[in-house]
Design an enzyme around this catalytic site. Structure first.
Site, PDB file in Angstrom:
ATOM      1  CG  ASP A   4      -1.959  -1.107   1.141  1.00  0.00           C
ATOM      2  OD1 ASP A   4      -2.706  -1.143   0.153  1.00  0.00           O
ATOM      3  OD2 ASP A   4      -2.015  -1.949   2.067  1.00  0.00           O
TER       4      ASP A   4
ATOM      5  CE1 TYR B 165       4.357  -6.830   3.829  1.00  0.00           C
ATOM      6  CE2 TYR B 165       3.664  -9.067   4.358  1.00  0.00           C
ATOM      7  CZ  TYR B 165       3.655  -7.978   3.507  1.00  0.00           C
ATOM      8  OH  TYR B 165       2.949  -8.041   2.330  1.00  0.00           O
TER       9      TYR B 165
END
Length: 275
Positions: free
Chosen positions: A53, A111
């Site tokens: 994003d 992540y």
């Protein structure tokens, strides 16, 4: 002559882009990369391992495409790098293993989320770190790293993470293999989450909600119930700029990047947010 399937390992700092996916009239990672590819003589669409994003960074994003006949992977690496903007780069171009698909061949991702839990944010890290002191729901609350680590660990396992991702992502069981907190020094910490798949904003909601619960702004019982049952909670979505896609994982028969290459990460810039 056949086209050559290749795999690209790219990195980027997300603050310069409106996300990864191509959008008309917007500076996205995909748009800038495909623009550079065309200038290098490769008119092809990139198939990514996934999308990040707006504001999210990537140490390893993986994409695949097919080169024109007679065009070598080494040639693409040489031509592409000088054509890329400063916040987008290339670590490697490799021939794709047989049957490789950048998204569907992947078996997991890691992540990392950086946050400041003490002291002041170092200037070099400021664009890449969440400062809880700037979050209204955390104002005046000092979360304990030990409690945050315990709450992150509680999320490990195969479960319905519906309470921690957007409804636009399919509701299905996902496995979080590990969720650990690491001190980087001077009050800077890094949450590392590795799993077989993540819904949209899942890492940001997990880290943000665990942080909120650790600080006493969310009942710990509500956080744990959301993990166990998927019951929605008034969680916290941590800001995008603290999040980094660290690496994409593949099984041995589909692995495009040998272990040594992954360790070396050639072409990856020194310093934040990649080190």
């Amino acid at each position: 002559m056949k086209r050559t399937p290749v795999v690209l390992w790219i990195w980027y700092r997300g603050g310069s882009f409106k996300g990864f996916q191509r959008q008309p009239g917007e500076p996205t990672v995909q748009e800038r990369l495909e623009q550079a590819l065309r200038a290098a003589g490769v008119d092809a669409s990139l198939m990514p391992a996934g999308r990040t994003d707006r504001g999210v960074h990537a140490r390893m994003q993986v994409g695949s495409l097919r080169l024109p006949p007679g065009y070598l992977p080494e040639t693409l690496a040489e031509r592409l790098v000088p054509l890329l903007p400063p916040d987008l780069g290339l670590c490697a171009v490799r021939r794709a293993p047989k049957g490789f698909h950048s998204q569907w061949s992947a078996v997991g991702k890691e992540y990392r989320y950086r946050l400041q839990l003490g002291g002041a944010v170092a200037e070099a890290w400021r664009p890449f770190v969440m400062d809880p002191g700037t979050e209204p729901r955390l104002e005046g609350r000092v979360p304990s790293p030990e409690r945050l680590a315990a709450l992150l660990e509680a999320a490990v396992g195969r479960r319905d993470f519906h309470a921690f991702h957007e409804n636009s992502s399919p509701r299905k069981p996902r496995t979080l293999e590990s969720a650990t907190l690491h001190a980087l020094g001077d009050g800077l910490f890094e949450a590392r989450l590795r799993g077989d798949g993540f819904g949209r904003y899942q890492v940001r909601y997990l880290v943000g909600s665990a942080l909120l619960a650790a600080a006493g702004g969310l009942p710990e019982a509500d956080y744990r119930a959301a993990l166990d049952t998927g019951t929605p909670i008034a969680g916290l979505k941590a800001p995008a700029h603290g999040l980094l896609l660290w690496e994409v994982l593949y099984p041995p028969d589909k692995e495009p990047f040998p272990a040594e290459l992954r360790r070396q990460a050639p072409g990856l810039p020194e310093g934040p947010p990649f080190h």
